[in-house]
Every structure is written in C-alpha cells, then in structure tokens.
Design an enzyme around this catalytic site. Structure first.
Site, short mmCIF file in Angstrom:
data_model
loop_
_atom_site.label_atom_id
_atom_site.label_comp_id
_atom_site.label_asym_id
_atom_site.label_seq_id
_atom_site.Cartn_x
_atom_site.Cartn_y
_atom_site.Cartn_z
N THR A 76 -7.09 -25.05 -28.05
CA THR A 76 -7.43 -25.57 -26.73
C THR A 76 -6.84 -24.71 -25.60
O THR A 76 -5.84 -24.02 -25.82
CB THR A 76 -6.88 -27.02 -26.59
N LYS B 81 -0.45 -28.06 -30.55
CA LYS B 81 -1.54 -27.08 -30.75
C LYS B 81 -0.99 -25.66 -30.61
O LYS B 81 -1.36 -24.76 -31.37
CB LYS B 81 -2.67 -27.32 -29.75
#
Ligand code: NAD
Ligand code: TYD
Length: 379
Positions: free
Chosen positions: A137, A189
């Site tokens: 992301t 992430k």
C-alpha cells in the site's frame, strides 16, 4: 490437464483479491489459480460465484500463518508463482487490535516466504521461472502535506506525471521515498515489504513489490469509506466523517489495480518496486458530497436531500493527512494507465452497491454488526 503455470493468490476472497482471481481465471485458462484464503470477516466466497465452477480455479481455506500448510501447498500444487494479497487491511481495526495485524501481515508474509523458499530451493532449477509478488500500500510512505505552492489554493492542476491531474500538494509518493508508516496497519505492511525485499537480497528469491493507492469498486467490505457511506445514505444513517473531512485520498478503480497486477506479474522487472495510482486526489468531504448526490440521484430522491446525514466525529488517531501516488514509473516502463475516469468508476460502483443489497446485508450481518455498534457507539 497439465497447466502452464500454478499460481497461488492469497486473500482471493477479499475485495481486491477477488478481482485479481477473476481476471486471472478468465484471462488465462491455461494457468491454474489456487485461491488461499482464511475467510476472515473480510473474506467472502460470494465475491467469486461467477468463477467458482471454472476448471482452472481452486479454493483452499487456509491461514497463511500456518507454515506447515503453506509448505504442503507449495509442493502439492507445484506452485511457481505467488500473488500475495492476504492481509488485515482496515486502519481503524489496526488501531484497536495491532497484534492481529502483526500476526497476519508480518508473520503470515514471512511464513509464505519461507514456504516458497523451502520449496523452490528444493527444485533442480531453484528460482528459475518463479515469482513472489507482494501487494502493498502507499500508506507505508507516511503522510504528505497539503501545500499551496504558488499562492494558489489547492486543489491545483499539475502535469507532474505527463498527464493532467488535480493535486493538493506539490509532493507525491515515489518509489524512492523513505518509509514512514504511522498506523499499526501501515507499520505491519511496511515490515512485510522489508521481509520480501530481504528474501531477494539474502536468498536471491525473485520478488516484486507494488504499492497502490486507495481502491474503490464492487465487493469492498462496507467498513471502508465508499461502501460504508453508500450503504448509510441508502438507509438514511449518519455518515461519520472523521475530523473536518479535510484529509485527502488518491482513489483508483479496483479493476485498474487488477490490470496493473497482471501486467507487473508478467512484465515487471525482478526486485523492482512499482507505485500504482490514478492521479485522482479527493478531499474526503468533497467525495462524501459527490456520493450523496450520486446515491440520491440514482434513488430518485431530490438533489442533496441527504446532506444532513454528514456527521463530523472525533478524528482517527494519527490520521494521515494526504496520500498521493506518483505512478509515472509504471506508465513509462510498462505503459499502464487507469482506464476509467473517476466519475464513471464511481457511478458504476454506487450503482453496484445499490443493486446488490443482498451482498451488503449478507456481509454486514453477525460479527460485523457488533463491531460497527461498538465502533460508532450506536444502539
Ligand atoms: P480485504 O480486507 O478486503 O481482504 C483481505 C483478504 O485476506 C480476505 O479475504 C481475508 O479473508 C484474507 N485474509 C486475512 N487474513 C488472512 C490469513 N491470515 N490467511 C489467509 N487469508 C487471510 O483487503 P483488500 O482491501 O482486498 O486488500 C488486499 C491487499 O491489498 C492487502 O494486502 C492490502 O494491504 C492491499 N492494499 C489495499 C488497498 C485498498 O484500498 N483496499 C490499497 C492498496 C493496497
Ligand atoms: P478508509 O476507506 O478506511 O481507507 P484508508 O484509511 O486506508 O485511507 O478511509 C478513507 C478516508 O476516509 C480516510 O481519510 C478516513 C476517512 N473515513 C471517514 O472519515 N469516516 C469513516 O467512517 C471511514 C471508514 C473513513
């Protein structure tokens, strides 16, 4: 039947994963697509009804953290490619429950990497023709400022990418940018991205990482802004806008993300990072107003009838101010461009949620009801 490739797609029952599975199953009948998904609250096999009977598709219910299971799947399915989307993906949940995010996003990714390494290194050709594709992301880059570069109040037009677009600042996330995650979600992430690159640098595993901006489209779990608000407008429930709605997000239609993944899986350079985004920045409050107008129009209500549903609530903790992706590298190297204008994509999306009330009712039953009530302190 012997398949040309055997590809695991993790998280294929989720929002983006289901679009990627659908694209690969339909476009590549000579590839075997193995969807590995734990079916958490966010995973829903109803997202894939139209491909579940295809001979090149298989679903395996499994937790990516189950290392023994991942090792056994790699061998039994003779996997040569992994497209890894499985993750906990909602920032608000990560603020309440960071352990689950570290477990799935960090340890789960590591478990998959190790299983892939064990299997691929046991083969005569080792890493030849193999690929571990990690989906990440833009949130790992942190937050950008909203700036006013030339005395002009944002949004302003820019040609930074070669194409014309609206921006709220003069800086964008590029692939070279230093990681600076703020939420437990983006920290988890970021950590998984580092592990993937470490597996390339340490073991020579062929990897590629992509960092995409906010996606929208059909099958997104209605805890995220767009489906949540469409559903609430339809049902005339309050629209909880965090803070003053000044935060900016860069929105990309999910099928354009899936097309980019297809392109990068086949043509991306090993060990590279590609940013994916549509140069499409929106201030939350402006987007919410467009959503209200669109839903009201499609439902035959009078224009802006539901504006009073907007309810400013306490801001999200550590709320990143602005995300804006520079996807010039992907455009330049592989010729990818978003196919849809935002207005067209948003209309398609809103229409889909209004036409698929059964899907919404189904995914918002049970566990989610309790979560939502607690989250927004509603009876
Ligand atoms: P999602 O929450 O809709 O779906 C996640 C899927 O992963 C679900 O099907 C869930 O059941 C599965 N899953 C969760 N934990 C698992 C586990 N331990 N084992 C196996 N399966 C598990 O998420 P999404 O929005 O489709 O995002 C997919 C990926 O894309 C994520 O990695 C996310 O970080 C990334 N991403 C999302 C966006 C976005 O706007 N949604 C933008 C950029 C990147
Ligand atoms: P979201 O869809 O959760 O995506 P992300 O946090 O990954 O960007 O939120 C998009 C934007 O909308 C973000 O700035 C937070 C805001 N938001 C609200 O104002 N109210 C809400 O109820 C939600 C879910 C999000």
């Amino acid at each position: 039947m012997e398949f040309k490739r055997n590809i695991i797609i993790t998280g294929g029952a989720g929002f983006i994963g289901s679009h990627v599975v659908r694209l690969f199953v339909r476009k590549y009948p000579d590839y075997r697509i193995i969807n590995v998904d734990k079916l958490t609250y966010a995973g829903n096999l109803a997202n894939l009804r139209d491909v579940e009977g295809c001979p090149n598709y298989k679903f395996v219910k499994a937790d990516i953290c189950d290392f023994a299971m991942m090792c056994s799947l790699m061998a039994s399915e003779n996997v040569d490619g992994i497209i890894h989307l499985a993750a906990e993906s909602h920032v608000d949940r990560s603020i309440r429950d960071p352990f689950t995010f570290a477990r799935t996003n960090v340890m789960g990714t590591l478990s998959l990497l190790e299983a892939a390494r064990n299997h691929w290194e046991s083969l005569p050709g080792k890493y030849d023709g193999k690929l571990f594709y990690h989906i990440s992301t833009d949130e790992v880059y942190g937050a950008l400022e909203i700036t006013d570069p030339e005395g002009v109040a944002p949004p302003y037009s820019t040609k930074a990418s070669g194409s014309h677009h609206v921006a709220y600042g003069s800086r964008f996330f590029t692939e070279e940018m230093k990681y600076s995650p703020h939420s437990p979600y983006s920290a988890s992430k970021a950590s998984s991205d580092h592990f993937v690159r470490a597996f390339h640098d340490t073991y020579g595993m062929p990897v590629v990482v992509t960092n995409c901006s906010n996606n929208y489209g059909p099958y997104q779990f209605p805890e995220k802004l767009i489906p949540l608000f469409v559903n609430n407008i339809r049902n005339r429930r309050p629209l909880p806008v965090y803070g003053r709605g000044e935060n900016v997000r860069d929105w990309l239609y999910v099928e354009d993300h899936a097309r980019a993944i297809d392109l990068i899986f086949h043509k991306g350079r090993i060990a590279e990072t590609y940013n994916i985004g549509g140069f499409n920045e929106w201030k939350n409050i402006d987007l919410v107003r467009v959503l209200i107008r669109t839903v009201d129009r499609l439902l035959g209500r009078s224009e802006d009838e539901d504006s009073d549903l907007i309810t400013f609530v306490e801001d999200r903790k550590g709320h990143d101010l602005r995300y804006a992706i520079d996807s010039t590298k992907l455009q330049r190297e592989l010729g990818w461009e978003p196919s849809l204008q935002f207005e067209e994509g948003l209309l398609k999306t809103v229409r889909w949620y209004l036409d698929n009330q059964d899907w919404l009712d189904n995914v918002t039953s049970g566990e989610y009801q309790n979560y939502y009530r607690e989250m927004y302190r509603q009876p």
